[in-house]
Design a protein around this motif. Structure first.
Motif, PDB file in Angstrom:
ATOM      1  N   ILE A  72     177.518 -53.075  10.843  1.00 14.94           N
ATOM      2  CA  ILE A  72     178.703 -53.620  11.512  1.00 14.94           C
ATOM      3  C   ILE A  72     178.585 -55.136  11.626  1.00 14.94           C
ATOM      4  CG2 ILE A  72     179.936 -53.725  13.725  1.00 14.94           C
ATOM      5  CD1 ILE A  72     179.121 -50.729  14.079  1.00 14.94           C
ATOM      6  N   ALA A  73     177.423 -55.610  12.080  1.00 19.23           N
ATOM      7  CA  ALA A  73     177.232 -57.047  12.297  1.00 19.23           C
ATOM      8  C   ALA A  73     177.392 -57.841  11.007  1.00 19.23           C
ATOM      9  CB  ALA A  73     175.860 -57.303  12.914  1.00 19.23           C
ATOM     10  N   SER A  97     172.470 -60.901   7.822  1.00 19.49           N
ATOM     11  CA  SER A  97     172.244 -59.720   6.990  1.00 19.49           C
ATOM     12  C   SER A  97     172.146 -58.472   7.859  1.00 19.49           C
ATOM     13  CB  SER A  97     170.961 -59.885   6.181  1.00 19.49           C
ATOM     14  OG  SER A  97     169.833 -59.789   7.026  1.00 19.49           O
ATOM     15  N   CYS A  98     172.353 -57.350   7.217  1.00 25.48           N
ATOM     16  CA  CYS A  98     172.254 -56.059   7.893  1.00 25.48           C
ATOM     17  C   CYS A  98     170.848 -55.877   8.475  1.00 25.48           C
ATOM     18  CB  CYS A  98     172.584 -54.955   6.906  1.00 25.48           C
ATOM     19  SG  CYS A  98     172.297 -53.295   7.510  1.00 25.48           S
ATOM     20  N   GLY A  99     169.850 -56.177   7.681  1.00 23.37           N
ATOM     21  CA  GLY A  99     168.465 -55.993   8.108  1.00 23.37           C
ATOM     22  C   GLY A  99     168.090 -56.869   9.291  1.00 23.37           C
ATOM     23  N   ALA A 100     168.479 -58.140   9.242  1.00 22.97           N
ATOM     24  CA  ALA A 100     168.146 -59.062  10.333  1.00 22.97           C
ATOM     25  C   ALA A 100     168.845 -58.667  11.623  1.00 22.97           C
ATOM     26  CB  ALA A 100     168.507 -60.490   9.945  1.00 22.97           C
ATOM     27  N   SER A 101     170.119 -58.315  11.521  1.00 24.44           N
ATOM     28  CA  SER A 101     170.863 -57.914  12.727  1.00 24.44           C
ATOM     29  C   SER A 101     170.320 -56.623  13.308  1.00 24.44           C
ATOM     30  CB  SER A 101     172.351 -57.748  12.396  1.00 24.44           C
ATOM     31  OG  SER A 101     172.904 -58.962  11.979  1.00 24.44           O
ATOM     32  N   THR A 126     178.009 -49.289   3.335  1.00 25.41           N
ATOM     33  CA  THR A 126     176.637 -49.164   2.843  1.00 25.41           C
ATOM     34  C   THR A 126     176.233 -50.291   1.900  1.00 25.41           C
ATOM     35  OG1 THR A 126     177.367 -47.748   1.031  1.00 25.41           O
ATOM     36  CG2 THR A 126     176.680 -46.658   3.068  1.00 25.41           C
ATOM     37  N   VAL A 127     177.187 -51.076   1.389  1.00 26.42           N
ATOM     38  CA  VAL A 127     176.834 -52.108   0.411  1.00 26.42           C
ATOM     39  C   VAL A 127     176.816 -53.519   0.975  1.00 26.42           C
ATOM     40  CG1 VAL A 127     177.637 -50.737  -1.534  1.00 26.42           C
ATOM     41  CG2 VAL A 127     179.202 -52.351  -0.454  1.00 26.42           C
ATOM     42  N   GLY A 128     177.379 -53.746   2.142  1.00 22.81           N
ATOM     43  CA  GLY A 128     177.342 -55.057   2.766  1.00 22.81           C
ATOM     44  C   GLY A 128     178.544 -55.924   2.430  1.00 22.81           C
TER      45      GLY A 128
END
Length: 182
Positions: A77-78, A87-91, A156-158
């Motif tokens: 979401i972020a 990024s998804c991972g960092a958030s 799922t892809v960003g």
């Protein structure tokens, strides 16, 4: 140092607005009529969410992920709400860290709900956003995820892959038929 010009092009009671870096179009003049300066704010009326808060089982896989590992849903979401600046991972990692340290990651995620509502003119208020995330975090995350999904995002892809997919048809080079010789 210099005296003001007697006729600067503006009515005496009005002066140009301060420079903000936001362009003013010719259809959105800041001085439409004589009198005090008026600024037109174009805001869209709030619209309802595409699904309700408790419709978590519309997407069972996301419901399970949000219940058992909400940092994944939050990261996705972020990234979309931040338009790829995070990024998804960092958030997701920051969400998990805040949860491990304070057990109140809802105070962080509620700000993203507010940002999402502002971007898409969704109904609600910052106070409501905070209460929804504090008392029903998995349902709030599921609802935000579903909202973005229904607005055409593949969660799922960003962000960047979604933008490539949307712009792919418009940026294809023209087809070349035959030789290009003079």
């Amino acid at each position: 140092m210099y005296p003001p010009k007697p006729d600067s092009g503006y009515p005496p009671a009005m002066a140009p607005p301060p420079t903000t870096g936001i362009p003013i179009s010719s259809t959105n003049q800041f001085y439409a009529q004589p009198g005090p300066a008026t600024f037109h704010v174009h805001s869209q009326a709030p619209v309802p969410w595409s699904t309700g808060l408790c419709h978590c089982f519309d997407d069972c896989s996301n419901c399970c992920i949000s219940c058992f590992c909400p940092c994944i849903t939050f990261g996705r979401i972020a990234e979309i709400v931040d338009k790829g600046s995070s990024s998804c991972g960092a958030s997701g990692a920051l969400y998990a860290l805040i949860f491990c340290v304070t057990a109140c990651s809802c105070l962080y995620s509620c700000f993203y709900r507010t940002k999402l509502r502002a971007q898409y003119s969704l109904r609600g208020s910052p106070c409501t956003d905070c209460l929804v995330h504090c008392f029903c975090e998995p349902c709030a995350l599921c609802q935000e995820y579903r909202e973005l999904k229904r607005r055409g995002f593949d969660m799922t892809v960003g962000w960047h892959a979604n933008m490539e997919r949307q712009g792919q048809a418009a940026t294809l080079p023209p087809a070349i038929h035959g030789d290009m010789s003079r």
